[in-house]
Design an enzyme around this catalytic site. Sequence first.
Site, PDB file in Angstrom:
ATOM      1  N   TYR A  73       0.988  -0.809   0.142  1.00  0.00           N
ATOM      2  CA  TYR A  73       0.033  -0.183   0.587  1.00  0.00           C
ATOM      3  C   TYR A  73       0.726   1.508  -0.393  1.00  0.00           C
ATOM      4  O   TYR A  73       0.838   2.351  -0.655  1.00  0.00           O
ATOM      5  CB  TYR A  73      -0.746   0.622   1.301  1.00  0.00           C
ATOM      6  CG  TYR A  73      -2.137   0.691   1.414  1.00  0.00           C
ATOM      7  CD1 TYR A  73      -3.236   1.019   0.164  1.00  0.00           C
ATOM      8  CD2 TYR A  73      -2.003   2.478   1.427  1.00  0.00           C
ATOM      9  CE1 TYR A  73      -4.087   1.857   0.775  1.00  0.00           C
ATOM     10  CE2 TYR A  73      -2.721   3.232   1.680  1.00  0.00           C
ATOM     11  CZ  TYR A  73      -3.979   3.062   0.821  1.00  0.00           C
ATOM     12  OH  TYR A  73      -4.977   3.551   1.068  1.00  0.00           O
ATOM     13  N   ASP A 216       0.542  19.467 -21.887  1.00  0.00           N
ATOM     14  CA  ASP A 216      -0.307  17.694 -22.103  1.00  0.00           C
ATOM     15  C   ASP A 216       0.227  16.629 -22.522  1.00  0.00           C
ATOM     16  O   ASP A 216       0.290  16.994 -23.909  1.00  0.00           O
ATOM     17  CB  ASP A 216      -1.353  17.956 -22.968  1.00  0.00           C
ATOM     18  CG  ASP A 216      -2.573  16.585 -23.224  1.00  0.00           C
ATOM     19  OD1 ASP A 216      -1.824  15.854 -22.394  1.00  0.00           O
ATOM     20  OD2 ASP A 216      -3.681  16.630 -22.778  1.00  0.00           O
ATOM     21  N   ALA A 218       0.494  13.131 -23.894  1.00  0.00           N
ATOM     22  CA  ALA A 218       0.531  11.650 -23.993  1.00  0.00           C
ATOM     23  C   ALA A 218       1.746  11.157 -25.029  1.00  0.00           C
ATOM     24  O   ALA A 218       1.865  10.163 -24.465  1.00  0.00           O
ATOM     25  CB  ALA A 218      -0.672  12.127 -24.237  1.00  0.00           C
TER      26      ALA A 218
HETATM   27  C1  LIG Z   1      -5.098   9.824 -24.115  1.00  0.00           C
HETATM   28  C2  LIG Z   1      -5.393  11.192 -23.446  1.00  0.00           C
HETATM   29  C3  LIG Z   1      -5.605  12.248 -22.558  1.00  0.00           C
HETATM   30  C4  LIG Z   1      -6.806  11.171 -21.514  1.00  0.00           C
HETATM   31  O1  LIG Z   1      -5.879  10.405 -21.222  1.00  0.00           O
HETATM   32  P1  LIG Z   1      -6.736   8.879 -20.223  1.00  0.00           P
HETATM   33  O2  LIG Z   1      -6.355   8.219 -20.197  1.00  0.00           O
HETATM   34  O3  LIG Z   1      -7.630   8.224 -21.643  1.00  0.00           O
HETATM   35  O4  LIG Z   1      -7.882   9.896 -19.433  1.00  0.00           O
HETATM   36  C5  LIG Z   1      -5.578  14.137 -22.394  1.00  0.00           C
HETATM   37  N1  LIG Z   1      -4.328  14.741 -23.139  1.00  0.00           N
HETATM   38  C6  LIG Z   1      -4.525  13.764 -24.506  1.00  0.00           C
HETATM   39  C7  LIG Z   1      -3.566  14.657 -25.864  1.00  0.00           C
HETATM   40  C8  LIG Z   1      -4.766  12.490 -24.629  1.00  0.00           C
HETATM   41  O5  LIG Z   1      -3.910  11.978 -26.482  1.00  0.00           O
END
Ligand SMILES: *Cc1c(COP(=O)(O)O)cnc(C)c1O
Length: 459
Positions: A73, A216, A218
């Site tokens: 945990y 952001d 990703a």
């Molecule tokens: C996929 C994505 C998200 C959200 O992520 P999840 O893991 O699907 O919740 C946010 N911003 C961008 C640019 C994404 O491609």
Amino acid sequence: MKQLYFPEPFRIKSVEPLKMLTREEREEKIAAANYNVFALASQDVYIDLLTDSGTGAMSSAQWAGVMVGDESYAGADCYYKVQSSAKEIFGLPYIQLVHQGRAAEKVLLPVLLAGKKYAISNMHFDTTRAHVELAGARAIDCVVPQALDTTAYYDFKGNMDCARLEQYIAELGAENIGVIIMTITNNSAGGQPVSVENIRKTRAIAHKHGIKFMIDAARYAENAYFVKLREPEFKESSIADIVKATFEDADCFTMSSKKDAIVNMGGLIGCRDKALFELVKQRTISFEGFITYGGMSGRDIEALAQGLREGIDENYLRYRIGQMQYLAGRLDEAGIPYQSPVGGHAVFVDAKKLLPHIPYYEFPAQALAIELYREAGIRACDIGSYMLGNDPDTGKQLEADFEFTRLAIPRRVYTQSHLDVIADALINIKERASKIKGFCIVEEPPILRHFTAKLRPLD
Ligand SMILES: *Cc1c(COP(=O)(O)O)cnc(C)c1O
């Protein structure tokens, strides 16, 4: 002659059999799904291009990590491993685990937007926009105009329009803007990259006005690879160094680990400032779980620590982006239009140009997605008027800027033969394009209708 752009930097150790239905069976399945690809069982799909999110194949080292993952945990070993991977790669001192990208947004955005009215981004992803609005603010997109012309070549169609950003700040008042968000790559514009020069410029504008600058992140690795290919300053740099330059002086980032970190579930938040991180930790405990696991299983954290490193491997990225370039190259030869140059995670076929006889209110990109399933069992999705929906005030169908059928390519999952099946299917469809009919909606929910609506082919 076929050119091999992208030799796979791996071999296959475990295979997952695919079912291959007949055309008659596919006709039955798609009719039973009411012509909505989200209602198809994945077992009835041959090549699944619905999304690249959480659909990648893990490496043998990641699977080995699944057994090693510490499920304690508090203070689990995998927690320290992911901290060390993420701090080294992104260069921000404070890292928080969460269970996916939108969870990162839910934790962080209300903190940044408290008492503020606006967030401005090169383009908000849908969940980011939703969390900006849930925090009581408005989300403003500010992408360069080149992004809107699908045929014009431009190196960095994902960039922020910095002149317009300055105008927005002057008009709205810097004190009303909680955050400026740079989405890399720019998903909604077609997985288009953002240059480091543009990131630096945007960050300087934000900081000049005392506004927080967030990434952001990703697709941080795919973006870095495009930077290496297209931005002269970084021609000789390693991907790791480009990622460092990308995150330099960013105040914070959110990340869906389901993309470039090649895991099936996971997310991260990074902060530069300790006070901001304290707030993030408190909210993570309420929404996600204790800070050392943040809504994730130990085994998934272990796989993430490894995936973060594999995602920035240059040989992997050459293969990854090479898959898009190969598929796009085959579409070029056949004269099939798409958002060009091709982006990092998907090919966005321009259904408005391929099926010009189908008006937006009969959903050309949805018609093309259905045709791809009929033709070869391929599942793609509409990013166009069908997804956009109706005007909430008048109830009338809105017309989208683009009618894209998106072919999102999962990471390390499909081979070059699969890409050929996709290209050949599109070529066959193009030959009978003028005979393809549009669709009408027979049942739809009021919001996010594309997931559950029922459709009927028009005669
Ligand atoms: C996929 C994505 C998200 C959200 O992520 P999840 O893991 O699907 O919740 C946010 N911003 C961008 C640019 C994404 O491609």
